[in-house]
Write an enzyme that holds these catalytic residues in place. Structure first.
Site, PDB file in Angstrom:
ATOM      1  N   ARG A 161      17.421 105.028  16.062  1.00 25.62           N
ATOM      2  CA  ARG A 161      17.175 104.351  17.343  1.00 25.62           C
ATOM      3  C   ARG A 161      18.381 104.483  18.270  1.00 25.62           C
ATOM      4  O   ARG A 161      18.473 103.785  19.274  1.00 25.62           O
ATOM      5  CB  ARG A 161      16.871 102.872  17.087  1.00 25.62           C
ATOM      6  CG  ARG A 161      15.582 102.634  16.306  1.00 25.62           C
ATOM      7  CD  ARG A 161      15.475 101.205  15.823  1.00 25.62           C
ATOM      8  NE  ARG A 161      16.518 100.889  14.835  1.00 25.62           N
ATOM      9  CZ  ARG A 161      16.718  99.680  14.340  1.00 25.62           C
ATOM     10  NH1 ARG A 161      15.986  98.667  14.752  1.00 25.62           N
ATOM     11  NH2 ARG A 161      17.676  99.473  13.451  1.00 25.62           N
TER      12      ARG A 161
ATOM     13  N   CYS B 215      21.765 108.439  40.178  1.00 32.76           N
ATOM     14  CA  CYS B 215      20.614 107.528  40.180  1.00 32.76           C
ATOM     15  C   CYS B 215      20.032 107.391  38.771  1.00 32.76           C
ATOM     16  O   CYS B 215      19.524 106.334  38.414  1.00 32.76           O
ATOM     17  CB  CYS B 215      19.544 108.024  41.146  1.00 32.76           C
ATOM     18  SG  CYS B 215      20.049 107.940  42.877  1.00 32.76           S
TER      19      CYS B 215
END
Length: 208
Positions: free
Chosen positions: A24, A44
């Site tokens: 994970r 961004c």
């Protein structure tokens, strides 16, 4: 003295996916925090993560039939009498080089221009997911997007309204013509969009 260590995050991601695909922690930070103050605009897109799931036997057989139909049709393994368990069939498919896992990508945008920026971001991460999947003999699966400050600029309103009146064409298929030795060895001519159709271009100014 401040020591700044360089990190090849993409190579690390590929290593993690190869050695521990259930992790994970297969994450890339798109921000070089030490350089943010020197940038005209902070990126961004600031975070993306890969995760994989193991394919079922039926999914693997379906992929085999769709992607290698001639080989699938002549494969004795499908109806072989000696195959008496699902795992043995998985192992046989492994020997045939049939992918065992699907690869998905999640990306986060701290700020997102819906009309001009988001389509480019989606295409970029989709292609990256296809490239990494090919390197690891996985099947590209889901692309999941999350945006924080998602906005439509006022000087893009009319263009967006026009876009919404258009009926989408059938999706094209991305074909990667070869598999390079490394994720860094792809070239522009390696990629082809088959069946791509587009409506006339809609011009819009870049808003800053």
């Amino acid at each position: 003295m401040v020591y700044e260590k360089a990190h090849d995050q993409i190579s690390k991601v590929i290593q993690q996916l190869r050695e521990d695909p259930d992790s994970r922690r297969i994450i890339v930070s798109a921000w070089n925090v030490g350089d943010l103050d020197d940038m005209a605009l902070n990126p961004c897109h600031n975070y993306f993560q890969f995760y994989t799931t193991e394919m079922t036997l039926l999914e693997r057989l379906d992929w085999y039939e769709v992607n290698e139909p001639e080989k699938f049709a002549n494969a004795p393994l499908i109806n072989h009498e000696d195959i008496d368990s699902e795992e043995r069939l998985h192992e046989t498919l492994d020997r045939e080089g049939i992918p065992r896992r699907k690869l998905s990508c999640f990306f986060l945008m701290r700020s997102n221009d819906v009309f001009l920026g988001l389509p480019f971001n989606i295409a970029s991460y989709a292609i990256l997911t296809h490239m990494i999947a090919q390197q690891l003999n996985m099947v590209p699966d889901e692309l999941v997007y999350s945006g924080v400050d998602v906005h439509l600029y006022s000087n893009h309103l009319e263009q967006a309204k026009l876009q919404l009146t258009r009926e989408p064409y059938p999706l094209p298929k991305l074909v990667i013509k070869r598999k390079p030795d490394s994720i860094f060895d792809y070239k522009y001519e390696d990629f082809e969009l088959v069946g791509y159709q587009a409506h006339p271009h809609i011009a819009a100014p870049v808003a800053v």
